[in-house]
Design an enzyme around this catalytic site. Structure first.
Site, PDB file in Angstrom:
ATOM      1  N   GLU A 339     154.995  25.201 -13.775  1.00  0.00           N
ATOM      2  CA  GLU A 339     153.698  25.885 -13.687  1.00  0.00           C
ATOM      3  C   GLU A 339     153.719  27.299 -14.271  1.00  0.00           C
ATOM      4  OE1 GLU A 339     150.060  26.829 -10.522  1.00  0.00           O
ATOM      5  OE2 GLU A 339     151.909  25.879  -9.814  1.00  0.00           O
ATOM      6  N   LYS A 361     146.872  21.998  -9.625  1.00  0.00           N
ATOM      7  CA  LYS A 361     146.371  21.528  -8.335  1.00  0.00           C
ATOM      8  C   LYS A 361     145.905  20.095  -8.531  1.00  0.00           C
ATOM      9  CE  LYS A 361     146.722  23.707  -5.442  1.00  0.00           C
ATOM     10  NZ  LYS A 361     147.870  23.774  -4.505  1.00  0.00           N
TER      11      LYS A 361
END
Length: 550
Positions: A339, A361
């Site tokens: 990420e 997410k």
């Protein structure tokens, strides 16, 4: 850095221009394969030196920091410290400056904001004196490290600063480490080669020449040793002992925490809360009765994950005279993060700074075959729950960036994209902005931590609930690791899929690994629990495999 006598090398030490920069192949090893050998070799040559090695994969533009000119290590401290006050929490800041004879260490007690201001001032001074800036002209171009600060900032210190009244616990390890790396390796134009960079180094002094001469001699010798091996990454290296990590929570513990999370969501405290759980274990002792090191597992972990924002950092305790403790690593941080937190770029012509963030997410596991894999991917694409979670964090980050961005510049060019990694599919969105002219990127980084994707929304209340429910500090996990060049360009990850190793009171090397996910009122407990296992299952398997070094 204490320097021994060495024979002169063929390279010109006092002026490492791009044309004369020494380079090595190191047996064609990848960065993850090279780093354990490099660290072991340099410590063997000079155990008393402050070898604070750091590696960032940097989305394919690797950098290996070797010996920082200045480094800052930040620790939590008791309330009754010198110069303590009621206005802000104080932290112990150990500042180490490299010297040819010894490491000069100063210890002060400072607030988070005061330390941030020092870093900004330090960076601005070097940026003003930089004769070789490397801003990018294409804002979509991947940035690279060319002179600045490298390190990490923990979740704990950022959450503590976000909600001081909550008294969020700090782990008994460094809260942050940043180093000014003016001596570092980057990939060279040669196939699988590495180039020594010393941009900004004061090469006029005899002490600096001696330091570089010694380092180049060390690297020359290591190059010879590795190139003479048939299988440089494996020969004469015993297999690693399995590293077994056990869950801190059983499933019923997770269920209780999940139920309490749902109570807070139903009461309206938050819209989303990122609930995580930990796995713990100890590194085995080797034949010399010393513990193994986390770095030994780096090659296998990176081969398995190929994480774009992977990284490694270690720091050893220095005594009052500035000597390292015989090469033992007090703290290690090994990240397999997929990420991106922030990418900062600087325009060539205008000097404007731009920022890009890509929160994750939404998660589904990889399938056992192509049909199942595509089905899982389509299930994620169609998931209204994951889209809702994702857009909540997008809105949170838009709000975070709005404090620092030029009015009207915050954009969302990509929403709900699917990115595939070795073990999972992730839903990823992209937010961009142009920073205000008077805003330094370091202020944006510090002011936006901890990341919204690993806290929840509203962020302040989320970190308070996380502290209550998880009942243990996260440490570096869910913080950030990366670099900031002195010109304000840089790149930082979110420290997920991340291992930490620290020394315990009984001498063991304790290792922790965490995983979690965003919980909303629509979340299912069993599915969220399984998602945690999906995220770190491959890491647990690699660590437990006693053939991981092969």
């Amino acid at each position: 850095m204490p320097v021994k006598n060495h024979k002169n090398t063929e390279q010109t030490v006092s002026a490492l221009s791009p044309a004369t920069q020494p380079s090595w192949r190191f047996g064609g090893l990848t960065a993850a394969e090279l780093l354990p050998l490099l660290q072991q070799y340099l410590i063997a040559q000079q155990a008393e030196a402050n070898w604070q090695l750091v590696w960032l994969n940097n989305d394919g533009r690797s950098v290996i920091g070797l010996l920082p000119k200045v480094s800052w290590s930040v620790y939590g401290c008791a309330e009754n410290t010198p110069d303590s006050n009621e206005q802000a929490a104080l932290y112990q800041v150990r500042k180490t400056c490299r010297d040819a004879v010894h490491n000069d260490i100063t210890v002060t007690y400072r607030s988070y904001n005061d330390w941030q201001d020092e870093l900004i001032s330090y960076s601005q001074t070097y940026d003003a004196n930089n004769e070789n800036p490397e801003p990018v002209s294409d804002l979509n171009e991947k940035p690279s490290y060319h002179h600045g600060l490298i390190g990490f900032i923990s979740y704990d210190i950022a959450a503590h600063e976000l909600s001081p009244a909550a008294h969020i616990e700090l782990a008994t390890q460094p809260c942050a480490i940043l180093g000014h790396y003016d001596i570092y390796l980057t990939p060279s134009d040669k196939e699988n080669g590495w180039r020594l960079n010393t941009l900004g180094l004061n090469t006029a002094s005899e002490a600096t020449d001696a330091t570089l001469s010694a380092l180049i001699s060390y690297l020359d010798t290591l190059e010879h040793q590795l190139s003479s091996r048939n299988k440089p990454s494996h020969d004469n290296k015993p297999p690693l002992a399995p590293l077994i990590l056990n869950e801190r929570w059983h499933k019923n513990d997770y269920q209780r925490a999940f139920a309490k999370t749902q109570e807070y969501l139903q009461q309206g405290d938050c819209y989303q809360i990122n609930l995580t759980q930990a796995w713990h274990g100890c590194l085995a002792h080797n034949d010399n009765h010393n513990s193994s090191k986390l770095i030994d597992y780096l090659p296998a972990l990176h081969r398995n994950t190929k994480a774009p924002f992977a990284g490694y950092l270690q720091i050893s305790h220095l005594d009052r005279e500035g000597h390292a403790n015989k090469g033992e690593s007090d703290f290690e941080l090994l990240s397999c993060s997929p990420e991106l937190f922030f990418t900062f770029t600087k325009e060539t012509n205008t000097g404007k700074h731009h920022i890009r963030t890509k929160p994750i997410k939404g998660t589904m596991p990889r399938g056992l075959n192509t049909v199942q894999d595509n089905a899982y991917k389509q299930q994620l694409i169609d998931s209204e729950k994951d889209r809702a979670e994702n857009v909540m964090i997008v809105d949170l980050l838009r709000n975070d960036l709005g404090k620092y961005a030029k009015i009207g510049s915050v954009k969302v060019p990509q929403l709900f994209a699917i990115e595939t990694f070795s073990n999972v599919h992730h839903m990823v969105s992209t937010i961009t902005a142009e920073l205000k002219a008077d805003t330094h990127p370091l202020a944006v980084l510090f002011g936006s931590l901890p990341a919204g994707s690993i806290t929840g929304t509203p962020k302040k209340r989320a970190v308070e609930i996380i502290s209550e429910l998880e009942t243990a500090p996260r440490g570096a996990y869910c913080g950030t690791m990366g670099y900031m060049n002195f010109d304000g360009s840089g790149q930082w990850n979110v420290l997920i899929r991340t291992l930490q190793a620290t020394n315990s009171l009984n001498g063991d090397r304790q290792v922790s690994l965490w995983a979690g996910g965003g919980i909303t009122v629509a979340s299912d407990c069993d599915a969220e629990y399984q998602e945690c296992l999906d995220k770190v299952g491959n890491l647990l398997s690699v660590l437990a495999d006693n053939s991981a070094s092969k």
